[in-house]
Design a protein around this motif. Structure first.
Motif, mmCIF file in Angstrom:
data_model
loop_
_atom_site.group_PDB
_atom_site.id
_atom_site.type_symbol
_atom_site.label_atom_id
_atom_site.label_comp_id
_atom_site.label_asym_id
_atom_site.label_seq_id
_atom_site.Cartn_x
_atom_site.Cartn_y
_atom_site.Cartn_z
ATOM 1 N N GLY A 74 25.711 2.095 -42.302
ATOM 2 C CA GLY A 74 25.264 1.100 -41.346
ATOM 3 C C GLY A 74 26.442 0.364 -40.731
ATOM 4 N N GLY A 75 26.219 -0.845 -40.301
ATOM 5 C CA GLY A 75 27.284 -1.595 -39.657
ATOM 6 C C GLY A 75 27.958 -2.567 -40.604
ATOM 7 N N GLY A 76 28.953 -3.282 -40.048
ATOM 8 C CA GLY A 76 29.578 -4.381 -40.760
ATOM 9 C C GLY A 76 30.377 -3.969 -41.979
ATOM 10 N N LYS A 77 30.345 -4.856 -42.977
ATOM 11 C CA LYS A 77 31.206 -4.695 -44.154
ATOM 12 C C LYS A 77 30.896 -3.434 -44.933
ATOM 13 N N ARG A 78 29.624 -3.048 -45.054
ATOM 14 C CA ARG A 78 29.280 -1.858 -45.841
ATOM 15 C C ARG A 78 29.831 -0.586 -45.199
ATOM 16 N N ARG A 79 29.880 -0.545 -43.864
ATOM 17 C CA ARG A 79 30.466 0.618 -43.193
ATOM 18 C C ARG A 79 31.973 0.655 -43.469
ATOM 19 N N THR A 80 32.627 -0.508 -43.407
ATOM 20 C CA THR A 80 34.054 -0.564 -43.719
ATOM 21 C C THR A 80 34.298 -0.125 -45.157
ATOM 22 N N ASN A 81 33.418 -0.561 -46.056
ATOM 23 C CA ASN A 81 33.538 -0.137 -47.464
ATOM 24 C C ASN A 81 33.444 1.376 -47.596
ATOM 25 N N LEU A 82 32.527 1.990 -46.840
ATOM 26 C CA LEU A 82 32.355 3.441 -46.874
ATOM 27 C C LEU A 82 33.626 4.150 -46.403
ATOM 28 N N ILE A 83 34.151 3.723 -45.260
ATOM 29 C CA ILE A 83 35.354 4.367 -44.718
ATOM 30 C C ILE A 83 36.518 4.204 -45.688
ATOM 31 N N HIS A 84 36.648 3.019 -46.264
ATOM 32 C CA HIS A 84 37.729 2.771 -47.217
ATOM 33 C C HIS A 84 37.582 3.658 -48.444
ATOM 34 N N ALA A 85 36.363 3.813 -48.939
ATOM 35 C CA ALA A 85 36.135 4.648 -50.124
ATOM 36 C C ALA A 85 36.531 6.092 -49.859
ATOM 37 N N CYS A 104 39.030 -0.355 -59.945
ATOM 38 C CA CYS A 104 37.945 -0.917 -60.749
ATOM 39 C C CYS A 104 37.059 0.218 -61.273
ATOM 40 N N PRO A 105 36.249 -0.059 -62.295
ATOM 41 C CA PRO A 105 35.249 0.936 -62.714
ATOM 42 C C PRO A 105 34.282 1.237 -61.571
ATOM 43 N N PRO A 106 33.769 2.457 -61.487
ATOM 44 C CA PRO A 106 32.839 2.804 -60.402
ATOM 45 C C PRO A 106 31.651 1.847 -60.303
ATOM 46 N N SER A 107 31.183 1.322 -61.434
ATOM 47 C CA SER A 107 30.020 0.428 -61.426
ATOM 48 C C SER A 107 30.319 -0.905 -60.747
ATOM 49 N N ASP A 108 31.601 -1.254 -60.609
ATOM 50 C CA ASP A 108 31.979 -2.531 -60.002
ATOM 51 C C ASP A 108 32.359 -2.397 -58.532
ATOM 52 N N MET A 109 32.174 -1.207 -57.978
ATOM 53 C CA MET A 109 32.578 -0.986 -56.595
ATOM 54 C C MET A 109 31.650 -1.709 -55.627
ATOM 55 N N PRO A 110 32.185 -2.205 -54.480
ATOM 56 C CA PRO A 110 31.330 -2.864 -53.492
ATOM 57 C C PRO A 110 30.358 -1.896 -52.851
ATOM 58 N N LYS A 111 29.231 -2.432 -52.380
ATOM 59 C CA LYS A 111 28.211 -1.600 -51.739
ATOM 60 C C LYS A 111 28.764 -0.997 -50.459
#
Length: 269
Positions: free
Chosen positions: A71-82, A60-67
């Motif tokens: 921190g914990g939870g989904k945003r931490r998973t998003n960070l590791i995945h990125a 996806c375009p960078p502007s559409d990337m998930p937050k």
């Protein structure tokens, strides 16, 4: 598995492999064969413009990337995945440098460096993928963007531009951001992820150093002044904005003098 005849052939096999696990496996195998002397010639196989990619993640375009956050939870998973996605791209960037610039007849040490970098990036990807599994996720579960490979496409014509934009600009930026991310992860009680990020940050210093070393080597061969040439390439070929703070100790350890990025490069880049 048949050992490729040349290193550039090996590089192209990795680049044309879509499955991440197989890409990692081939990277380890070919790096070993190169060091053992079983692959002895550089060769001139032509790399693809884009490496093969699995069906997922969706790009996806960078502007559409998930937050994402430390921190914990989904945003931490998003960070590791990125970061895992960046490391997968970095495997291909290293192999692409091997194959794309093989016709330049650079010293063998150039190819030694980028084979080693590819092996490091493969290990980094594996660590992050394993951490995702521990957290109940997997690489491919979350959308990703193609920004890093856009920088590769923008520098396919010139090894000097590739060294400037990939290791000296983008990977150096990783040196800047990693310490704060590690600190936030530890503050949130995630030492396991923090340890991985910290190790990656330490090992990326040598990748930036390889970029600086070969950038300055090519500048010397072309009778170009390194700092003005770097800043000119950044202005011409990089659209984003990178601002302080800079991780000066890590950049210095990588051999990147402050005049490469301060003050006017900081203002533009």
């Amino acid at each position: 598995m048949t050992t490729p005849v040349t290193l550039s052939d090996a590089a192209c096999r990795v680049l044309n492999t879509a499955d991440p696990a197989e890409k990692v496996r081939l990277t380890y195998a070919y790096a070993h064969e190169w060091r053992a002397g079983n692959i002895a010639e550089i060769g001139t196989s032509s790399p693809p413009d884009r490496p093969a990619r699995p069906v997922k993640p969706v790009l996806c375009p960078p502007s559409d990337m998930p937050k994402r956050s430390a921190g914990g939870g989904k945003r931490r998973t998003n960070l590791i995945h990125a970061i895992a996605h960046i490391e997968l791209n970095a495997i291909d960037l290293a192999w692409d440098a091997v194959a794309r610039f093989a016709p330049l007849n650079l010293p063998k040490a150039f190819y030694d460096d980028w084979v080693r970098v590819a092996e490091d990036e493969a290990r980094h990807f594996e660590m992050l993928q394993n951490r995702l599994v521990e957290l109940g996720a997997s690489y491919g579960d979350i959308p990703a963007h193609d920004g890093l490979w856009e920088a590769a496409l923008n520098t396919n014509d010139d090894v000097l531009a590739r060294m400037a934009l990939a290791p000296m600009l983008l990977e150096a930026r990783g040196l800047d951001t990693t310490p704060a991310t590690v600190e936030r992860l530890r503050a949130n009680g995630d030492d396991a992820t923090a340890d991985i990020f910290e190790l990656i940050g330490e090992e990326e210093i040598s990748h930036v150093a390889a970029g600086v070393r070969w950038f300055e080597y090519v500048c010397e061969q072309r009778h170009l002044p390194p700092t003005p040439t770097f800043k000119s390439l950044v202005r011409e070929r990089y659209k984003g904005q990178i601002k302080p703070p800079f991780n000066v100790p890590a950049r210095t350890q990588a051999g990147m003098r402050a005049d490469y990025y301060e003050p006017d490069c900081a203002a533009k880049a």
